[in-house]
Enzyme design. Structure first.
Site, PDB file in Angstrom:
ATOM      1  N   PRO A  18       0.693  -1.277   0.000  1.00 52.95           N
ATOM      2  CA  PRO A  18       0.000   0.000   0.000  1.00 52.95           C
ATOM      3  C   PRO A  18       0.722   1.330   0.000  1.00 52.95           C
ATOM      4  O   PRO A  18       0.579   2.058   0.945  1.00 52.95           O
ATOM      5  CB  PRO A  18      -0.759  -0.059   1.316  1.00 52.95           C
ATOM      6  CG  PRO A  18       0.116  -0.871   2.206  1.00 52.95           C
ATOM      7  CD  PRO A  18       1.022  -1.626   1.340  1.00 52.95           C
ATOM      8  N   GLU A  19       1.388   1.780  -1.000  1.00 56.15           N
ATOM      9  CA  GLU A  19       1.664   3.217  -1.147  1.00 56.15           C
ATOM     10  C   GLU A  19       0.904   3.660  -2.388  1.00 56.15           C
ATOM     11  O   GLU A  19       0.200   2.841  -2.983  1.00 56.15           O
ATOM     12  CB  GLU A  19       3.182   3.472  -1.217  1.00 56.15           C
ATOM     13  CG  GLU A  19       3.870   3.032   0.068  1.00 56.15           C
ATOM     14  CD  GLU A  19       5.369   3.346   0.158  1.00 56.15           C
ATOM     15  OE1 GLU A  19       5.842   4.248  -0.567  1.00 56.15           O
ATOM     16  OE2 GLU A  19       6.062   2.692   0.952  1.00 56.15           O
ATOM     17  N   LYS A  69      -3.344   7.593  -1.169  1.00 58.58           N
ATOM     18  CA  LYS A  69      -3.435   6.254  -0.594  1.00 58.58           C
ATOM     19  C   LYS A  69      -4.882   5.856  -0.320  1.00 58.58           C
ATOM     20  O   LYS A  69      -5.169   5.167   0.651  1.00 58.58           O
ATOM     21  CB  LYS A  69      -2.616   6.176   0.702  1.00 58.58           C
ATOM     22  CG  LYS A  69      -1.107   6.202   0.474  1.00 58.58           C
ATOM     23  CD  LYS A  69      -0.356   6.015   1.776  1.00 58.58           C
ATOM     24  CE  LYS A  69       1.012   6.660   1.720  1.00 58.58           C
ATOM     25  NZ  LYS A  69       1.690   6.643   3.024  1.00 58.58           N
ATOM     26  N   ASN A 126       6.757   4.842   2.864  1.00 52.75           N
ATOM     27  CA  ASN A 126       8.100   4.646   3.383  1.00 52.75           C
ATOM     28  C   ASN A 126       9.128   4.232   2.327  1.00 52.75           C
ATOM     29  O   ASN A 126      10.260   4.656   2.374  1.00 52.75           O
ATOM     30  CB  ASN A 126       8.075   3.634   4.526  1.00 52.75           C
ATOM     31  CG  ASN A 126       9.233   3.834   5.471  1.00 52.75           C
ATOM     32  OD1 ASN A 126       9.772   4.938   5.584  1.00 52.75           O
ATOM     33  ND2 ASN A 126       9.634   2.773   6.130  1.00 52.75           N
TER      34      ASN A 126
END
Length: 415
Positions: free
Chosen positions: A2-3, A54, A183
């Site tokens: 999930p980005e 997102k 991240n």
DNA sequence: CGTCCACGTCTAC
DNA sequence: TAGACCTGGACGG
């Protein structure tokens, strides 16, 4: 998953799998999920998806019924419903048969076929969520991938915000300004420009213009003024043709989209292409430090002046913050989730080599063999608004409008 | 077996 | 700015 890129790939997946498919009945939630029930029941409806940062929004649209009045009396939906999803650390969409429902399928949409198929929202860790009749979460800024121009303006026009007092690596996770960055992207983006992660964000950003001088390599309509042209030349000289930080916040995620597959998903087979694409995040020989929020920042070289001092910090656990200040870092044990078992051998090699040389070339080789989203799919840029999408060749690629700005086909460019 | 780590928010001191 | 929210894979003993 999930980005930003993974969420966008998820929306492409839903649109591809649900194209021409009719769904029916209830939307079913797993027993264990704490997200709300979805009060939508319909004899026949379709599903489409769109992503922003997102988040992914599904739209359930009832197929015209013969007797709308009867439908609504019977409690059946006659109006579309949007559901906005956030993926947490592990969310994704998947279409399967009813027998092969994935473990941790928490929200399910059933097709009208026999045997039926099921579109599942799967989320192992359950950090994800959905909101029936939802909207894009207020406070999240314009999407780095699909709303580049307004993303850029939103940053450059708010640099006085105290949010930009923080180190650049931490600001890059602020979804108010960098909607879609996560991240691994922050590491990859800063690495490409050799920007130390713990430099004050405002210092890095305040030289940047709201207008992107890297856009439109060969401007067609808008001739650059002399002043602009020389400014642009100067900037390009400085940054070596790659673009500035804000532009990389757009183009680096798009690279992941164009890799196809599922993006970041260590469990799947198609992870190798993504792993080969990474130049910094979780890469042997890179350094990593916990930031002020306990998130691991991967980088190379100087950490910058705002590096967390208080050795302990941030995370839930009290772990050491500085893992390796001494150049080539060997990702520790359990850390190297991604490399799986060949880790120890590779670490030795990498540590003793002038590292980056080998790595990136090896990487590029693999990267070039990365899967497209689907055979024949194409990454398309909308020139008028600088939006970008992956478009399937099966979907009349040369005959569409930009979903966001409605610019026509002639203004699109195939990458 | 136990420990550490993971693509992200949230909210309660 | 600590935890909380979760599951599961990798690795160490």
């Amino acid at each position: 998953m999930p980005e930003g890129p993974e969420l966008h790939l998820a929306s492409l997946y839903v649109n591809k799998m649900c194209n021409g498919v009719v769904f029916t009945g209830l939307v079913k939630k797993s027993e264990v999920s704490k997200s709300p029930d979805v009060p939508f029941t319909c004899e026949a409806y379709r599903i489409t998806a769109i992503s922003r940062g997102k988040e992914v929004k599904l739209t359930l649209t009832p197929v015209k019924s013969d007797d709308v009045t009867w439908d609504s009396k019977a409690g059946l939906a006659d109006q579309p419903m949007d559901i906005v999803f956030r993926f947490g650390m592990s969310g994704y969409f998947r279409v399967t048969s009813e027998e092969e429902l994935p473990k941790h399928s928490h929200l399910r949409f059933y097709t009208k076929e026999t045997p039926c198929r099921v579109l599942s929202f799967v989320d192992t860790r359950r950090f994800g969520s959905w909101e029936p009749s939802g909207t894009w979460q207020p406070g999240r800024g314009p999407c780095i991938m699909t709303e580049y121009k307004s993303f850029r303006e939103n940053v450059t026009s708010h640099l006085s915000d105290r949010a930009f007092d923080r180190p650049i690596c931490e600001v890059l996770l602020n979804q108010k300004y960098f909607s879609g960055i996560g991240n691994y992207l922050r590491a990859e983006i800063l690495f490409r420009l050799s920007i130390p992660p713990f430099v004050p964000a405002r210092t890095v950003l305040e030289g940047l213009e709201s207008e992107d001088f890297w856009e439109n390599e060969k401007p067609v309509k808008n001739e650059l003024t002399d002043a602009k042209a020389s400014k642009r030349a100067k900037q390009k000289k400085l940054k070596g043709e790659t673009g500035d930080l804000l532009r990389l916040c757009h183009t680096v995620p798009l690279e992941v989209v164009s890799l196809g597959g599922k993006g970041y998903d260590p469990v799947k087979e198609d992870y190798s292409g993504f792993k080969a694409w990474l130049q910094c995040y979780y890469v042997d020989g890179m350094k990593s430090i916990r930031d002020h929020n306990g998130r691991t920042m991967w980088f190379k070289g100087d950490p910058g002046p705002m590096v967390p001092k208080s050795i302990q910090s941030a995370s839930t656990k009290k772990k050491k913050v500085v893992k390796q200040q001494t150049g080539t870092k060997t990702p520790k044990k359990g850390k190297d989730v991604h490399v799986k078992k060949k880790a120890s051998k590779r670490i030795k090699i990498d540590v003793n080599t002038p590292q980056h040389e080998n790595k990136s070339s090896a990487r590029r080789r693999k990267g070039s063999s990365a899967q497209p989203v689907d055979a024949g799919d194409i990454l398309v840029f909308c020139q008028s608004e600088t939006n970008a999408f992956v478009w399937s060749r099966n979907e009349r690629i040369f005959n569409f409008n930009c979903p966001l700005c409605s610019s026509s086909e002639t203004e699109w460019k195939i990458n």
